[in-house]
Scaffold this motif. Structure first.
Motif, short mmCIF file in Angstrom:
data_model
loop_
_atom_site.label_atom_id
_atom_site.label_comp_id
_atom_site.label_asym_id
_atom_site.label_seq_id
_atom_site.Cartn_x
_atom_site.Cartn_y
_atom_site.Cartn_z
N SER A 14 0.82 -1.21 0.00
CA SER A 14 0.00 0.00 0.00
C SER A 14 0.85 1.26 0.00
O SER A 14 0.44 2.27 -0.55
N LEU A 15 2.03 1.23 0.60
CA LEU A 15 2.88 2.42 0.62
C LEU A 15 3.27 2.82 -0.80
O LEU A 15 3.13 3.97 -1.19
N ARG A 16 3.72 1.88 -1.58
CA ARG A 16 4.07 2.18 -2.97
C ARG A 16 2.83 2.57 -3.76
O ARG A 16 2.84 3.55 -4.52
N SER A 17 1.74 1.84 -3.58
CA SER A 17 0.54 2.14 -4.35
C SER A 17 -0.03 3.51 -3.99
O SER A 17 -0.56 4.20 -4.86
N LEU A 18 0.09 3.92 -2.74
CA LEU A 18 -0.35 5.26 -2.35
C LEU A 18 0.45 6.33 -3.08
O LEU A 18 -0.11 7.29 -3.61
N ARG A 19 1.75 6.14 -3.13
CA ARG A 19 2.60 7.11 -3.82
C ARG A 19 2.25 7.18 -5.30
O ARG A 19 2.08 8.27 -5.86
N VAL A 20 2.10 6.04 -5.91
CA VAL A 20 1.77 5.99 -7.33
C VAL A 20 0.40 6.61 -7.57
O VAL A 20 0.21 7.38 -8.51
N ARG A 21 -0.56 6.29 -6.71
CA ARG A 21 -1.92 6.84 -6.85
C ARG A 21 -1.92 8.36 -6.76
O ARG A 21 -2.71 9.02 -7.43
N MET A 22 -1.02 8.91 -5.96
CA MET A 22 -0.91 10.36 -5.83
C MET A 22 -0.13 10.98 -6.99
O MET A 22 0.01 12.19 -7.07
N GLY A 23 0.40 10.13 -7.87
CA GLY A 23 1.14 10.62 -9.02
C GLY A 23 2.51 11.17 -8.65
O GLY A 23 3.05 12.03 -9.35
N MET A 24 3.07 10.65 -7.57
CA MET A 24 4.37 11.14 -7.11
C MET A 24 5.49 10.20 -7.51
O MET A 24 5.33 8.99 -7.49
N LYS A 25 6.60 10.79 -7.86
CA LYS A 25 7.83 10.03 -8.05
C LYS A 25 8.44 9.80 -6.67
O LYS A 25 8.12 10.52 -5.72
N GLN A 26 9.32 8.84 -6.57
CA GLN A 26 9.96 8.56 -5.30
C GLN A 26 10.68 9.79 -4.76
O GLN A 26 10.66 10.04 -3.55
N GLU A 27 11.28 10.56 -5.63
CA GLU A 27 12.02 11.75 -5.20
C GLU A 27 11.10 12.76 -4.52
O GLU A 27 11.45 13.33 -3.48
N GLU A 28 9.91 12.95 -5.10
CA GLU A 28 8.95 13.90 -4.53
C GLU A 28 8.45 13.42 -3.16
O GLU A 28 8.39 14.20 -2.20
N ALA A 29 8.06 12.16 -3.11
CA ALA A 29 7.53 11.61 -1.86
C ALA A 29 8.59 11.63 -0.76
O ALA A 29 8.30 11.99 0.37
N ALA A 30 9.82 11.27 -1.11
CA ALA A 30 10.90 11.26 -0.12
C ALA A 30 11.12 12.66 0.44
O ALA A 30 11.28 12.83 1.66
N GLU A 31 11.10 13.65 -0.42
CA GLU A 31 11.30 15.03 0.03
C GLU A 31 10.19 15.45 0.99
O GLU A 31 10.45 16.04 2.04
N LEU A 32 8.95 15.16 0.63
CA LEU A 32 7.82 15.52 1.49
C LEU A 32 7.85 14.79 2.82
O LEU A 32 7.44 15.34 3.85
N LEU A 33 8.34 13.55 2.81
CA LEU A 33 8.42 12.76 4.04
C LEU A 33 9.66 13.09 4.86
O LEU A 33 9.78 12.65 6.00
N GLY A 34 10.58 13.84 4.27
CA GLY A 34 11.80 14.21 4.99
C GLY A 34 12.80 13.08 5.12
O GLY A 34 13.54 13.00 6.10
N ILE A 35 12.82 12.21 4.10
CA ILE A 35 13.75 11.08 4.09
C ILE A 35 14.45 11.02 2.74
O ILE A 35 14.02 11.68 1.78
N SER A 36 15.49 10.23 2.66
CA SER A 36 16.18 10.08 1.38
C SER A 36 15.40 9.14 0.46
O SER A 36 14.56 8.35 0.92
N VAL A 37 15.70 9.22 -0.82
CA VAL A 37 15.07 8.32 -1.79
C VAL A 37 15.44 6.88 -1.46
O VAL A 37 14.59 5.98 -1.54
N MET A 38 16.68 6.66 -1.07
CA MET A 38 17.10 5.30 -0.71
C MET A 38 16.29 4.76 0.46
O MET A 38 15.91 3.59 0.46
#
Length: 90
Positions: A14-38
């Motif tokens: 669900s974590l990946r599917s939520l990000r995809v559903r929001m149309g976010m790339k990993q880079e965008e989601a990581a920045e908003l969450l305050g974590i690295s892409v890795m």
């Protein structure tokens, strides 16, 4: 004292599917969450290390209730998402 409860394994789906559903790339989601892409990639693969503070961030960023994060497809909210998805294909 930190809360180190184990998060159910189905969160990784669900974590990946939520990000995809929001149309976010990993880079965008990581920045908003305050974590690295890795770190985000690792959490999407293995969610067993996610702590409660990260759950709260995910809830805010993706605008979804915690029960969906914890229980995935087996919630009333997931039924709403499915209905919305089928209506958008019409």
């Amino acid at each position: 004292m930190t809360n180190k409860k184990k998060i159910p394994n189905n969160l990784k789906f669900s974590l990946r599917s939520l990000r995809v559903r929001m149309g976010m790339k990993q880079e965008e989601a990581a920045e908003l969450l305050g974590i690295s892409v890795m770190t985000l990639r690792a959490l999407e693969r293995d969610s067993s290390k996610i702590d409660y503070s990260m759950i709260l961030k995910i809830e805010q960023i993706y605008n979804i209730p915690q029960d969906y994060i914890f229980f995935g497809n087996n919630t009333a909210f997931s039924v709403i998402l499915k209905k919305e998805g089928s209506n958008s294909n019409e």
